[in-house]
Design a protein around this motif. Structure first.
Motif, PDB file in Angstrom:
ATOM      1  N   TRP A 177       0.850  -1.180   0.008  1.00  0.00           N
ATOM      2  CA  TRP A 177      -0.084   0.166   0.009  1.00  0.00           C
ATOM      3  C   TRP A 177       0.901   1.216  -0.020  1.00  0.00           C
ATOM      4  CZ3 TRP A 177      -4.084   2.258  -1.465  1.00  0.00           C
ATOM      5  CH2 TRP A 177      -4.675   3.501  -0.735  1.00  0.00           C
ATOM      6  N   ARG A 178       2.074   1.105   0.671  1.00  0.00           N
ATOM      7  CA  ARG A 178       2.761   2.373   0.848  1.00  0.00           C
ATOM      8  C   ARG A 178       3.450   2.657  -0.519  1.00  0.00           C
ATOM      9  NH1 ARG A 178       1.048   5.837   3.800  1.00  0.00           N
ATOM     10  NH2 ARG A 178      -0.416   4.814   5.121  1.00  0.00           N
ATOM     11  N   ILE A 179       3.759   1.511  -1.121  1.00  0.00           N
ATOM     12  CA  ILE A 179       4.397   1.697  -2.671  1.00  0.00           C
ATOM     13  C   ILE A 179       3.705   2.234  -3.445  1.00  0.00           C
ATOM     14  CG2 ILE A 179       5.429   0.283  -4.609  1.00  0.00           C
ATOM     15  CD1 ILE A 179       6.765  -1.715  -2.535  1.00  0.00           C
ATOM     16  N   TRP A 180       2.410   1.940  -3.469  1.00  0.00           N
ATOM     17  CA  TRP A 180       1.181   2.349  -4.467  1.00  0.00           C
ATOM     18  C   TRP A 180       0.834   3.848  -3.954  1.00  0.00           C
ATOM     19  CZ3 TRP A 180      -3.347   5.217  -4.466  1.00  0.00           C
ATOM     20  CH2 TRP A 180      -3.960   5.184  -5.646  1.00  0.00           C
ATOM     21  N   ILE A 181       1.041   4.380  -2.865  1.00  0.00           N
ATOM     22  CA  ILE A 181       0.808   5.758  -2.445  1.00  0.00           C
ATOM     23  C   ILE A 181       2.081   6.382  -2.953  1.00  0.00           C
ATOM     24  CG2 ILE A 181       1.179   7.259  -0.458  1.00  0.00           C
ATOM     25  CD1 ILE A 181      -1.549   6.344  -0.674  1.00  0.00           C
ATOM     26  N   TRP A 182       3.251   6.033  -2.902  1.00  0.00           N
ATOM     27  CA  TRP A 182       4.209   6.555  -3.235  1.00  0.00           C
ATOM     28  C   TRP A 182       4.307   6.824  -4.826  1.00  0.00           C
ATOM     29  CZ3 TRP A 182       8.604   4.492  -5.952  1.00  0.00           C
ATOM     30  CH2 TRP A 182       9.890   5.459  -6.156  1.00  0.00           C
ATOM     31  N   ILE A 183       4.132   5.718  -5.545  1.00  0.00           N
ATOM     32  CA  ILE A 183       4.226   5.607  -7.014  1.00  0.00           C
ATOM     33  C   ILE A 183       3.087   6.684  -7.702  1.00  0.00           C
ATOM     34  CG2 ILE A 183       3.698   4.357  -9.106  1.00  0.00           C
ATOM     35  CD1 ILE A 183       4.716   1.947  -7.701  1.00  0.00           C
ATOM     36  N   HIS A 184       2.016   6.820  -7.068  1.00  0.00           N
ATOM     37  CA  HIS A 184       0.980   7.605  -7.397  1.00  0.00           C
ATOM     38  C   HIS A 184       1.108   8.951  -6.728  1.00  0.00           C
ATOM     39  CE1 HIS A 184      -0.470   3.864  -8.752  1.00  0.00           C
ATOM     40  NE2 HIS A 184      -1.195   4.288  -9.726  1.00  0.00           N
ATOM     41  N   HIS A 185       1.925   9.158  -5.921  1.00  0.00           N
ATOM     42  CA  HIS A 185       2.322  10.758  -5.370  1.00  0.00           C
ATOM     43  C   HIS A 185       1.062  11.216  -4.696  1.00  0.00           C
ATOM     44  CE1 HIS A 185       5.679  10.929  -8.076  1.00  0.00           C
ATOM     45  NE2 HIS A 185       4.924  10.696  -9.053  1.00  0.00           N
ATOM     46  N   VAL A 186       0.426  10.454  -3.811  1.00  0.00           N
ATOM     47  CA  VAL A 186      -0.711  10.566  -3.066  1.00  0.00           C
ATOM     48  C   VAL A 186      -0.107  11.140  -1.720  1.00  0.00           C
ATOM     49  CG1 VAL A 186      -2.738   9.773  -1.866  1.00  0.00           C
ATOM     50  CG2 VAL A 186      -2.421   8.858  -4.049  1.00  0.00           C
ATOM     51  N   LYS A 187      -0.374  12.149  -1.268  1.00  0.00           N
ATOM     52  CA  LYS A 187      -0.005  12.874   0.156  1.00  0.00           C
ATOM     53  C   LYS A 187      -1.199  12.950   1.076  1.00  0.00           C
ATOM     54  CE  LYS A 187       3.880  14.025  -2.144  1.00  0.00           C
ATOM     55  NZ  LYS A 187       5.107  13.593  -1.921  1.00  0.00           N
ATOM     56  N   ILE A 188      -0.546  12.860   2.067  1.00  0.00           N
ATOM     57  CA  ILE A 188      -1.486  12.850   3.328  1.00  0.00           C
ATOM     58  C   ILE A 188      -2.073  14.324   3.504  1.00  0.00           C
ATOM     59  CG2 ILE A 188      -1.810  12.538   5.859  1.00  0.00           C
ATOM     60  CD1 ILE A 188       0.440  10.535   5.685  1.00  0.00           C
ATOM     61  N   ALA A 189      -3.414  14.273   3.416  1.00  0.00           N
ATOM     62  CA  ALA A 189      -3.949  15.707   3.356  1.00  0.00           C
ATOM     63  C   ALA A 189      -3.697  16.560   4.582  1.00  0.00           C
ATOM     64  CB  ALA A 189      -5.541  15.485   2.891  1.00  0.00           C
ATOM     65  N   GLU A 190      -3.899  15.841   5.867  1.00  0.00           N
ATOM     66  CA  GLU A 190      -3.939  16.460   7.094  1.00  0.00           C
ATOM     67  C   GLU A 190      -2.694  16.984   7.556  1.00  0.00           C
ATOM     68  OE1 GLU A 190      -5.155  13.469   6.599  1.00  0.00           O
ATOM     69  OE2 GLU A 190      -7.419  13.856   6.548  1.00  0.00           O
ATOM     70  N   TYR A 191      -1.502  16.367   7.260  1.00  0.00           N
ATOM     71  CA  TYR A 191      -0.059  16.625   7.823  1.00  0.00           C
ATOM     72  C   TYR A 191       1.053  15.861   6.997  1.00  0.00           C
ATOM     73  CZ  TYR A 191      -0.787  11.477   9.493  1.00  0.00           C
ATOM     74  OH  TYR A 191      -1.238  10.329   9.605  1.00  0.00           O
ATOM     75  N   SER A 192       2.128  16.443   7.430  1.00  0.00           N
ATOM     76  CA  SER A 192       3.282  15.864   6.632  1.00  0.00           C
ATOM     77  C   SER A 192       4.349  15.318   7.838  1.00  0.00           C
ATOM     78  CB  SER A 192       4.089  16.758   6.098  1.00  0.00           C
ATOM     79  OG  SER A 192       5.280  16.341   5.546  1.00  0.00           O
ATOM     80  N   ILE A 193       4.580  13.869   7.724  1.00  0.00           N
ATOM     81  CA  ILE A 193       5.491  13.144   8.802  1.00  0.00           C
ATOM     82  C   ILE A 193       6.660  13.697   9.063  1.00  0.00           C
ATOM     83  CG2 ILE A 193       6.647  11.084   9.321  1.00  0.00           C
ATOM     84  CD1 ILE A 193       3.565  11.050   9.902  1.00  0.00           C
ATOM     85  N   SER A 194       7.058  14.339   7.691  1.00  0.00           N
ATOM     86  CA  SER A 194       8.494  14.989   8.119  1.00  0.00           C
ATOM     87  C   SER A 194       8.632  16.299   9.090  1.00  0.00           C
ATOM     88  CB  SER A 194       8.788  15.750   6.761  1.00  0.00           C
ATOM     89  OG  SER A 194       8.019  16.594   6.115  1.00  0.00           O
TER      90      SER A 194
END
Length: 305
Positions: A177-194
């Motif tokens: 799932w995380r690879i799919w998110i990364w490939i499709h450039h889907v960002k978390i809308a509410e926050y950035s872990i960085s």
């Protein structure tokens, strides 16, 4: 999805109107399987499926722990859990928080039992349930991470290797799932872990910490929402220390504290208004802490071994 399927316009229109696309797909995936099997959409099936989660929570908790815990205590905790107003009110809302809490509770209870008894099947069971939690909601990754971290802190050096394999298995479950998110450039809308590693950002948003911690604690201690579960959790933790079950007691305490800190960190770095974010979600995000803590009690205390 098969976009030639008659249900495809419904699914694609819903996806287009829903902006938080980063959430894992376990729960909507189950619902899609139901609809595809029937070749139609029937909301009744969703309610039956959610009721199935309730049955699975009771049955799973009983089958996992009955050989290693006091059966009377286990039955009392399960009954106290499913009779709270929160359990069925939130389960029938079809949000992912209660299924997440069920997976987390079964996972941490299995992990605590493994730490206490060394039972061979408990670590794989914990890995399976915590992996399912990671695929249910983003917070599931937090609860799984804190569970393995707490187990590593409390379990001693001899348990580090199997715990590392268990944690790696959870990562492997979550990775596609995380690879799919990364490939499709889907960002978390509410926050950035960085931003968790950005001291400047954290300092500028420090005013979010106190109201977030206060509201989360207020939600946890609401008797009308959780009944006797929170007192049961505190009594179980204290009792396990009194009975010198130090290792499982340390695990339970560390997991609860680390998980609370993880939730607090999410509210700290969120880009949403703190008041609206808390009003919308604080009564749901703490479900895993309360129900997970409750099912820890029979796993922590001495019983059948």
């Amino acid at each position: 999805y098969d976009f030639g399927h008659p249900l495809a316009p419904v699914f694609t229109d819903s996806a287009a109107s829903y902006q938080a696309l980063q959430h894992p797909l376990l729960l909507p995936g189950l619902e899609a399987v139901d609809s595809r099997f029937m070749h139609t959409f029937d909301p009744t099936v969703i309610h039956l499926q959610l009721f199935g989660f309730a049955v699975a929570f009771v049955g799973g908790g009983w089958c996992l722990l009955r050989a290693y815990a006091s059966q009377l205590l286990l039955a009392a905790v399960l009954l106290a859990s499913i009779t709270t107003s929160t359990f069925y009110d939130q389960l029938q809302s079809n949000l992912a928080d209660m299924p997440l809490a069920i997976f987390v509770a079964l996972g941490v209870a299995a992990l605590a039992t493994w730490l206490r008894t060394g039972a061979g099947g408990m670590l794989p069971a914990a890995t399976l349930f915590l992996g399912a939690a990671a695929l249910t909601k983003n917070e599931g990754e937090v609860f799984a991470l804190t569970a393995f971290l707490a187990a590593a802190l409390a379990g001693g050096r001899a348990r580090l290797r199997p715990l590392a394999f268990g944690a790696a298995a959870v990562v492997a479950i979550d990775l596609p799932w995380r690879i799919w998110i990364w490939i499709h450039h889907v960002k978390i809308a509410e926050y950035s872990i960085s931003n968790l590693f950005n001291p400047t950002y954290l300092w500028h948003h420090r005013s979010r910490v106190e109201p977030s911690a206060s509201e989360l604690w207020t939600q946890i201690t609401q008797f009308g929402a959780f009944g006797l579960l929170v007192p049961i959790v505190f009594a179980g933790i204290v009792g396990s220390f009194v009975l010198r079950r130090y290792r499982p007691a340390a695990f339970g305490t560390a997991w609860l504290l680390l998980s609370f800190a993880g939730l607090l960190a999410i509210y700290w770095i969120s880009t949403n208004s703190v008041s609206s974010h808390l009003a919308d979600s604080s009564n749901r995000t703490i479900d895993s802490l309360v129900f997970g803590g409750a099912l820890l009690v029979p796993a922590l205390l001495p019983g059948r071994t």
